[in-house]
Design a protein around this motif. Structure first.
Motif, mmCIF file in Angstrom:
data_model
loop_
_atom_site.group_PDB
_atom_site.id
_atom_site.type_symbol
_atom_site.label_atom_id
_atom_site.label_comp_id
_atom_site.label_asym_id
_atom_site.label_seq_id
_atom_site.Cartn_x
_atom_site.Cartn_y
_atom_site.Cartn_z
ATOM 1 N N SER A 20 -17.343 -20.954 4.471
ATOM 2 C CA SER A 20 -18.403 -20.939 5.699
ATOM 3 C C SER A 20 -19.610 -20.044 4.634
ATOM 4 O O SER A 20 -20.832 -20.350 5.469
ATOM 5 N N THR A 22 -20.435 -19.704 1.905
ATOM 6 C CA THR A 22 -20.961 -20.597 1.037
ATOM 7 C C THR A 22 -22.058 -21.642 1.561
ATOM 8 O O THR A 22 -23.195 -21.731 1.275
ATOM 9 N N LEU A 23 -21.372 -22.150 2.880
ATOM 10 C CA LEU A 23 -22.221 -22.993 3.734
ATOM 11 C C LEU A 23 -23.612 -22.276 4.043
ATOM 12 O O LEU A 23 -24.828 -22.815 3.919
ATOM 13 N N GLU A 25 -25.051 -19.774 2.752
ATOM 14 C CA GLU A 25 -25.818 -19.352 1.588
ATOM 15 C C GLU A 25 -26.667 -20.578 1.136
ATOM 16 O O GLU A 25 -27.846 -20.616 0.883
ATOM 17 N N THR A 26 -26.012 -21.798 1.190
ATOM 18 C CA THR A 26 -26.684 -23.092 0.782
ATOM 19 C C THR A 26 -27.835 -23.217 1.946
ATOM 20 O O THR A 26 -28.849 -23.757 1.468
ATOM 21 N N GLY A 27 -27.510 -22.914 3.174
ATOM 22 C CA GLY A 27 -28.886 -23.107 4.362
ATOM 23 C C GLY A 27 -28.880 -24.744 4.639
ATOM 24 O O GLY A 27 -28.093 -25.364 4.503
ATOM 25 N N PRO A 30 -26.503 -27.996 8.470
ATOM 26 C CA PRO A 30 -25.245 -27.785 8.577
ATOM 27 C C PRO A 30 -24.935 -25.963 8.796
ATOM 28 O O PRO A 30 -24.202 -25.766 9.588
ATOM 29 N N ARG A 116 -30.858 -13.764 -4.233
ATOM 30 C CA ARG A 116 -31.443 -14.863 -4.509
ATOM 31 C C ARG A 116 -32.990 -15.020 -4.005
ATOM 32 O O ARG A 116 -33.618 -15.625 -3.104
ATOM 33 N N HIS A 124 -30.969 -13.387 1.831
ATOM 34 C CA HIS A 124 -31.267 -14.218 3.201
ATOM 35 C C HIS A 124 -30.099 -14.292 3.947
ATOM 36 O O HIS A 124 -30.153 -14.275 5.339
ATOM 37 N N MET B 1 -31.655 -26.417 0.519
ATOM 38 C CA MET B 1 -31.370 -25.499 -0.655
ATOM 39 C C MET B 1 -30.434 -25.932 -1.517
ATOM 40 O O MET B 1 -29.249 -26.592 -1.046
ATOM 41 N N GLU B 2 -30.605 -25.956 -2.864
ATOM 42 C CA GLU B 2 -29.438 -26.441 -3.565
ATOM 43 C C GLU B 2 -27.978 -25.502 -3.439
ATOM 44 O O GLU B 2 -28.396 -24.159 -3.016
ATOM 45 N N ARG B 3 -27.036 -25.924 -3.718
ATOM 46 C CA ARG B 3 -25.804 -25.101 -3.852
ATOM 47 C C ARG B 3 -25.641 -24.622 -5.249
ATOM 48 O O ARG B 3 -25.367 -25.301 -6.356
ATOM 49 N N LYS B 4 -25.638 -23.297 -5.181
ATOM 50 C CA LYS B 4 -25.579 -22.778 -6.659
ATOM 51 C C LYS B 4 -24.055 -22.778 -7.246
ATOM 52 O O LYS B 4 -23.244 -22.883 -6.385
ATOM 53 N N GLU B 34 -24.214 -18.127 -10.496
ATOM 54 C CA GLU B 34 -23.862 -16.760 -10.044
ATOM 55 C C GLU B 34 -22.429 -16.512 -10.641
ATOM 56 O O GLU B 34 -21.675 -17.200 -10.357
ATOM 57 N N ASP B 55 -15.253 -18.142 -3.131
ATOM 58 C CA ASP B 55 -15.365 -19.685 -2.998
ATOM 59 C C ASP B 55 -15.912 -20.006 -4.357
ATOM 60 O O ASP B 55 -17.027 -20.783 -4.155
ATOM 61 N N GLN B 138 -15.759 -29.148 -0.601
ATOM 62 C CA GLN B 138 -15.976 -28.506 0.313
ATOM 63 C C GLN B 138 -15.517 -28.420 1.449
ATOM 64 O O GLN B 138 -15.987 -28.252 2.659
ATOM 65 N N ASN B 141 -17.545 -29.604 4.943
ATOM 66 C CA ASN B 141 -18.910 -29.143 4.770
ATOM 67 C C ASN B 141 -19.675 -29.895 3.364
ATOM 68 O O ASN B 141 -20.880 -30.201 3.449
ATOM 69 N N ALA B 144 -22.430 -32.795 3.424
ATOM 70 C CA ALA B 144 -23.674 -32.402 4.398
ATOM 71 C C ALA B 144 -24.375 -31.261 3.430
ATOM 72 O O ALA B 144 -25.790 -31.305 3.727
ATOM 73 N N THR B 145 -23.731 -30.876 2.665
ATOM 74 C CA THR B 145 -24.605 -29.712 2.068
ATOM 75 C C THR B 145 -25.500 -29.921 0.683
ATOM 76 O O THR B 145 -26.347 -29.336 0.356
#
Lengths: 313, 146
Positions: A20, A22-23, A25-27, A30, A116, A124, B1-4, B34, B55, B138, B141, B144-145
């Motif tokens: 969650s 991670t989710l 943080e990705t923004g 969702p 970030r 953020h 936003m991209e997933r790092k 990261e 994660d 994921q 999730n 969708a991300t």
């Protein structure tokens, strides 16, 4: 987010919690759906911000403090923030090195977070991550900021209690009356207090507090000596944080801080949504064109912003 | 936003030589990832627990002690037990070719790097492996991300 995953999060399942974070943080949409579902389940945790210069011993202090809080029966969530490189976008997150003694305890959850690109010492996603820990049943959340200078005060808007960590020999007494980070402290810690000059630093901070008006006239920030690496002074720090929490509750300040906190989160959410919708409406080519017009001075940012939000009222 | 891409760099076992691990950590940072760096003398339990909380997409294990045939399979086995078999595990250090082949064939280590391996190659391997991964990693999730 699917209902089973939300339930797993609220039950404190660590994998669901980690994913969650991670989710968020990705923004994006969702992340908002998740926070919408989590919001009613939050608001229980006491959030403590730990800030101070790089090398002041924040990570070690956080680890020792977490052990104390565990011994008192609290479940402790930790968010440790380190800076993102402005050049590569990457980051080295090394705060866990000093938190090894917390391993193997299901009552502790540690998450490293890169800033970030956000200035101000936190990321953020920090506020939402704190809320996730809160909803997952961690009743004390410790947030360790990026090594802070004089103006990384964003943590004070997020935390209920802000602890500013100083070390001996950081400067003369004029440094202590400058604006910024010293003004947001609810509690001062002089860490590495076994070093030469510790007494002077303690005296200077106390003198600084007496020079002017307090941010809150009913709470004079205590100044506590600690030697985090030897676990000295941590019981007093844990006591003082609890005292501050009681003070906030009894004085009604907690409700006021919470209102200010929610307001700044609301503003951030409005901003994020507005920008996202604008980009969606213009498409990436249109957005690039708008930026080019701004750079070329054919449009000014103020008119462009008004137009983006539907023109002049 | 991209997933790092999030990477855990850890040193299992008892040797205290972390220069290689630090070089890798730094190189992956410079490649835009990261990197959670936990330092020396990590037990497999600690490594898996950290990977879970953080994660991470990738675990990079640096090992020079010679105990790689014990410790590395232990890490991947514990990952499987936690339902984290999708985490990419790579290893670096002094590892004989036969051992490397066995680690890759039987113990879920995706790649093994010896001294002098170009760090750009390692970053590229990680990036392409993550890109090729099914988006379901994921859980609910993932899709969708992206």
């Amino acid at each position: 987010m699917a209902a089973p995953q939300l339930e797993a999060l609220l039950n404190g399942q660590r994998r669901a919690l980690a994913q969650s974070i991670t989710l968020i943080e990705t923004g994006g949409p969702p992340a908002r759906d998740l926070m919408r579902a989590v919001y009613p389940h939050s608001g229980q945790a006491h959030i403590v911000g730990i800030t101070g210069a790089p090398g002041a011993g924040k990570s070690t202090l956080v680890a020792s403090l977490a052990l104390r809080l565990r011994a008192r029966g609290h479940r402790v969530g930790i968010i440790a923030i380190d800076p993102t490189s402005p050049f590569s976008g990457g980051a080295i997150l090394g705060d866990r090195i000093r938190m090894q003694q917390l391993g193997g305890d299901a009552g502790v959850f540690i998450r490293s977070m890169a800033s970030r690109g956000r200035l101000g010492g936190i990321a953020h996603a920090t506020a939402d991550a704190a809320r996730l820990l809160d909803a997952a049943g961690f009743d004390r959340v410790l947030i360790e900021t990026v090594g802070a200078g004089q103006s990384e005060v964003a943590i004070a808007h997020l935390a209920h209690t802000t602890v500013v960590v100083e070390v001996p020999g950081m400067g003369d007494d004029v440094q202590a009356i400058k604006a910024g980070i010293l003004e947001v402290a609810d509690i001062f810690v002089v860490n590495k207090a076994d070093r030469e000059g510790a007494d002077l630093t303690l005296r200077q901070l106390k003198a600084m507090l007496r020079l002017g008006e307090l941010a809150d006239p009913n709470w004079e920030p205590p100044v506590l000596p600690c030697v985090a690496i030897r676990d000295e002074g941590l019981a007093a720090l844990a006591d003082t944080i609890e005292q501050h929490r009681r003070y906030l509750l009894e004085s009604g300040m907690l409700a006021r801080r919470e209102a200010a906190r929610v307001e700044s989160e609301f503003f951030a959410a409005v901003q994020e949504l507005a920008v996202e919708r604008l980009r969606g409406r213009l498409g990436s080519a249109g957005y690039e064109r708008l930026l080019a017009d701004l750079v070329g001075r054919s449009v000014d940012p103020y008119s462009a912003a008004e137009q983006a939000l539907g023109g002049r009222p | 936003m991209e997933r790092k891409i999030r990477v855990l760099v850890a040193k299992p076992g008892l040797d205290g030589h972390d220069r290689g691990a630090k070089i890798i950590a730094r190189a992956l940072r410079d490649a835009g990832m990261e990197v959670i760096y936990t330092g020396i003398q990590q037990t497999p339990q600690q490594i898996v627990e950290t990977a879970l909380q953080e994660d991470v997409d990738v675990i990079g294990l640096s090992i020079l002690s010679g105990a790689h045939m014990t410790l590395l399979p232990k890490v991947t086995r514990m990952l499987r037990d936690e339902g984290m078999a999708d985490v990419l595990v790579i290893a670096g250090g002094i590892i004989a070719e036969d051992d490397a082949a066995e680690l890759k064939a039987q113990h879920g280590i995706a790649q093994v790097y010896g001294p002098g391996a170009p760090t750009t190659e390692i970053a590229e391997f990680i990036r392409s492996s993550i890109a090729a991964r099914p988006s379901s990693t994921q859980g609910d999730n993932g899709g969708a991300t992206a």
